[in-house]
Scaffold this active site. Structure first.
Site: not given
Ligand code: 5GP
Ligand code: ZN
Length: 114
Positions: A3, A29, A45, A92, A99
């Site tokens: 993860c 982000d 987690h 989405g 988070h």
């Molecule tokens: P979700 O679409 O699951 O609500 O949001 C996941 C968020 O995690 C996305 O906005 C994406 O840009 C961010 N994200 C994905 N991988 C990483 C990472 O390795 N580091 C950081 N800082 N953000 C990440």
């Molecule tokens: Zn996790």
């Protein structure tokens, strides 16, 4: 467990951390959609809002206290911001570790989400 957010919480993957305490960590982000775009996660987690159960609910006050504190630190507490948590496929959700997105630093409008 493979993860990416657990790895960020464990500092196995670098991130721009803006807040940390015993239970919660927050970082910028990697692909921001607003001038301030921060992700707030429990260190433990939990997959998503829909996966919350039992003791997991005790994480929520800490997460929301962190959100308020971060908003003050980022200077968006008075201008305002949006908090979003995507759950599951139709929500989405891309990363399956609970988070909360904080979006701010400009008028987010009604339709922008992440
Ligand atoms: P979700 O679409 O699951 O609500 O949001 C996941 C968020 O995690 C996305 O906005 C994406 O840009 C961010 N994200 C994905 N991988 C990483 C990472 O390795 N580091 C950081 N800082 N953000 C990440
Ligand atoms: Zn996790």
């Amino acid at each position: 467990m493979d993860c990416i957010f657990c790895k960020i919480a464990n500092k196995e993957i670098p991130s721009d951390i803006v807040f940390e305490n015993e239970k919660v960590i927050a970082f910028r982000d990697i692909n921001p959609v607003a001038p301030v775009h921060i992700l707030v996660i429990p260190k433990a987690h939990v997959e998503s809002v829909q996966a919350l159960e039992g003791e997991d609910y005790n994480l929520l006050p800490d997460i929301f206290k962190a959100i308020k504190e971060i908003a003050v630190k980022e200077g968006i507490d008075k201008s305002g911001y949006r908090v979003i948590s995507n759950s599951g496929k139709d929500g989405g959700q891309e990363v399956f570790h609970l988070h909360f997105h904080i979006l701010g630093g400009e008028n987010i409008g009604k339709l922008r989400c992440k």
